[in-house]
Design a protein around this motif. Structure first.
Motif, PDB file in Angstrom:
ATOM      1  N   SER A   7     -13.781  12.516   6.086  1.00  0.00           N
ATOM      2  CA  SER A   7     -12.773  12.516   5.303  1.00  0.00           C
ATOM      3  C   SER A   7     -11.746  11.393   5.846  1.00  0.00           C
ATOM      4  CB  SER A   7     -12.434  14.184   5.513  1.00  0.00           C
ATOM      5  OG  SER A   7     -11.644  13.646   7.063  1.00  0.00           O
ATOM      6  N   GLY A   8     -11.039  10.887   4.922  1.00  0.00           N
ATOM      7  CA  GLY A   8      -9.758  10.290   5.062  1.00  0.00           C
ATOM      8  C   GLY A   8      -9.713   9.104   4.356  1.00  0.00           C
ATOM      9  N   GLY A   9     -10.572   9.148   3.256  1.00  0.00           N
ATOM     10  CA  GLY A   9     -11.016   7.876   3.105  1.00  0.00           C
ATOM     11  C   GLY A   9     -10.078   7.853   1.079  1.00  0.00           C
ATOM     12  N   GLY A  10      -9.706   6.485   0.657  1.00  0.00           N
ATOM     13  CA  GLY A  10      -8.980   6.289  -0.667  1.00  0.00           C
ATOM     14  C   GLY A  10      -8.435   5.101  -0.337  1.00  0.00           C
ATOM     15  N   LEU A  11      -7.340   4.947  -1.736  1.00  0.00           N
ATOM     16  CA  LEU A  11      -7.567   3.660  -1.576  1.00  0.00           C
ATOM     17  C   LEU A  11      -6.012   3.382  -0.995  1.00  0.00           C
ATOM     18  CD1 LEU A  11      -7.664   1.465  -4.536  1.00  0.00           C
ATOM     19  CD2 LEU A  11      -6.101   2.577  -6.003  1.00  0.00           C
ATOM     20  N   VAL A  12      -5.873   1.761  -0.728  1.00  0.00           N
ATOM     21  CA  VAL A  12      -4.928   1.062  -0.380  1.00  0.00           C
ATOM     22  C   VAL A  12      -4.695  -0.495  -0.073  1.00  0.00           C
ATOM     23  CG1 VAL A  12      -6.286   0.331   1.999  1.00  0.00           C
ATOM     24  CG2 VAL A  12      -3.735   0.847   2.236  1.00  0.00           C
ATOM     25  N   GLN A  13      -4.045  -0.868  -0.332  1.00  0.00           N
ATOM     26  CA  GLN A  13      -3.470  -2.394  -0.314  1.00  0.00           C
ATOM     27  C   GLN A  13      -4.117  -2.787   0.596  1.00  0.00           C
ATOM     28  OE1 GLN A  13       0.057  -3.353  -1.856  1.00  0.00           O
ATOM     29  NE2 GLN A  13      -0.424  -3.425  -4.481  1.00  0.00           N
ATOM     30  N   ALA A  14      -4.280  -4.615   0.700  1.00  0.00           N
ATOM     31  CA  ALA A  14      -5.167  -5.374   1.688  1.00  0.00           C
ATOM     32  C   ALA A  14      -3.587  -5.426   2.064  1.00  0.00           C
ATOM     33  CB  ALA A  14      -4.702  -6.274   1.056  1.00  0.00           C
ATOM     34  N   GLY A  15      -4.185  -5.437   3.655  1.00  0.00           N
ATOM     35  CA  GLY A  15      -2.359  -5.101   4.599  1.00  0.00           C
ATOM     36  C   GLY A  15      -2.958  -4.121   4.820  1.00  0.00           C
ATOM     37  N   GLY A  16      -3.127  -3.078   4.765  1.00  0.00           N
ATOM     38  CA  GLY A  16      -3.261  -1.767   4.998  1.00  0.00           C
ATOM     39  C   GLY A  16      -3.877  -1.258   6.126  1.00  0.00           C
ATOM     40  N   SER A  17      -3.125   0.427   5.766  1.00  0.00           N
ATOM     41  CA  SER A  17      -4.449   0.999   6.786  1.00  0.00           C
ATOM     42  C   SER A  17      -4.987   2.511   6.424  1.00  0.00           C
ATOM     43  CB  SER A  17      -3.479   1.352   8.209  1.00  0.00           C
ATOM     44  OG  SER A  17      -2.888   0.076   9.238  1.00  0.00           O
ATOM     45  N   GLY A 118     -20.614  10.886   3.233  1.00  0.00           N
ATOM     46  CA  GLY A 118     -19.196   9.599   2.551  1.00  0.00           C
ATOM     47  C   GLY A 118     -18.368   9.339   2.563  1.00  0.00           C
ATOM     48  N   THR A 119     -17.326   8.857   2.975  1.00  0.00           N
ATOM     49  CA  THR A 119     -15.898   8.846   1.796  1.00  0.00           C
ATOM     50  C   THR A 119     -15.706   7.085   2.043  1.00  0.00           C
ATOM     51  OG1 THR A 119     -14.295   9.592   2.522  1.00  0.00           O
ATOM     52  CG2 THR A 119     -15.244   8.140   4.477  1.00  0.00           C
ATOM     53  N   GLN A 120     -15.055   6.847   0.188  1.00  0.00           N
ATOM     54  CA  GLN A 120     -14.741   5.872  -0.016  1.00  0.00           C
ATOM     55  C   GLN A 120     -14.024   5.571   0.309  1.00  0.00           C
ATOM     56  OE1 GLN A 120     -16.392   4.541  -2.968  1.00  0.00           O
ATOM     57  NE2 GLN A 120     -15.775   2.772  -2.551  1.00  0.00           N
ATOM     58  N   VAL A 121     -13.807   4.420   0.953  1.00  0.00           N
ATOM     59  CA  VAL A 121     -12.907   3.114   0.843  1.00  0.00           C
ATOM     60  C   VAL A 121     -12.502   2.170  -0.093  1.00  0.00           C
ATOM     61  CG1 VAL A 121     -11.365   1.468   2.292  1.00  0.00           C
ATOM     62  CG2 VAL A 121     -13.028   3.798   3.353  1.00  0.00           C
ATOM     63  N   ASN A 122     -11.215   2.297  -0.969  1.00  0.00           N
ATOM     64  CA  ASN A 122     -10.830   1.459  -1.462  1.00  0.00           C
ATOM     65  C   ASN A 122      -9.645   0.387  -1.523  1.00  0.00           C
ATOM     66  OD1 ASN A 122     -13.353   1.531  -3.589  1.00  0.00           O
ATOM     67  ND2 ASN A 122     -12.267   3.217  -4.669  1.00  0.00           N
ATOM     68  N   VAL A 123      -9.857  -0.867  -1.314  1.00  0.00           N
ATOM     69  CA  VAL A 123      -9.135  -1.851  -0.651  1.00  0.00           C
ATOM     70  C   VAL A 123      -8.739  -2.968  -1.913  1.00  0.00           C
ATOM     71  CG1 VAL A 123      -8.675  -3.495   1.053  1.00  0.00           C
ATOM     72  CG2 VAL A 123      -9.484  -2.089   1.317  1.00  0.00           C
ATOM     73  N   SER A 124      -7.483  -2.658  -2.737  1.00  0.00           N
ATOM     74  CA  SER A 124      -6.921  -3.471  -3.221  1.00  0.00           C
ATOM     75  C   SER A 124      -6.104  -4.417  -2.970  1.00  0.00           C
ATOM     76  CB  SER A 124      -5.603  -2.770  -4.436  1.00  0.00           C
ATOM     77  OG  SER A 124      -5.344  -2.250  -4.293  1.00  0.00           O
ATOM     78  N   SER A 125      -6.335  -6.658  -4.245  1.00  0.00           N
ATOM     79  CA  SER A 125      -5.907  -7.283  -3.075  1.00  0.00           C
ATOM     80  C   SER A 125      -4.785  -6.888  -3.936  1.00  0.00           C
ATOM     81  CB  SER A 125      -6.517  -7.934  -3.746  1.00  0.00           C
ATOM     82  OG  SER A 125      -6.523  -8.162  -5.495  1.00  0.00           O
TER      83      SER A 125
END
Length: 125
Positions: A7-17, A118-125
């Protein structure tokens, strides 16, 4: 039934946590080492980090060293992955896995026998 649940995946901006958690059923947590893998679209699954059951020592892939931290909570039987300074290249599906492989160098998927969904992690620029 032995199982792992991420658990805990999500969408975050680059530089985030983000902080991922892997809940392990009793036998998996008590008797096996736990690793985190990730898989980006079109790429092979790669080992990210691992913690040894016997002595608590840890392993990190060079790509995440200094940014990610793996930890165990014995009371909750969870293994967490704190991910800081995230990069776009960290995007992917993150899996936790259990196995007898002693975490000391390059992690290979075939060394681990039980996997979470699995859990999806998306890091946006």
């Amino acid at each position: 039934q032995a199982r792992l649940v991420e658990s805990g995946g999500g969408l975050v901006q680059a530089g985030g946590s983000l902080r991922l958690s892997c809940a392990a059923s009793g036998s998996l947590f008590d008797y096996y080492n736990i690793a985190w893998f990730r898989q980006a679209p079109g790429k092979e699954r790669e080992g990210v980090s691992c913690v040894n059951r016997s002595d608590g020592t840890t392993y990190y892939d060079d790509s995440v060293k200094g940014r990610f931290t793996i930890s165990k909570d014995n009371a909750k039987k969870t293994v967490s992955l704190q991910m800081n300074s995230l990069k776009v290249d960290d995007t992917g599906v993150y899996f936790c896995a259990a196995g007898q492989y002693y975490c000391s160098e390059h992690l290979a998927p075939w060394d681990f026998h039980t996997w979470g969904q699995g859990t999806q992690v998306n890091v946006s620029s």
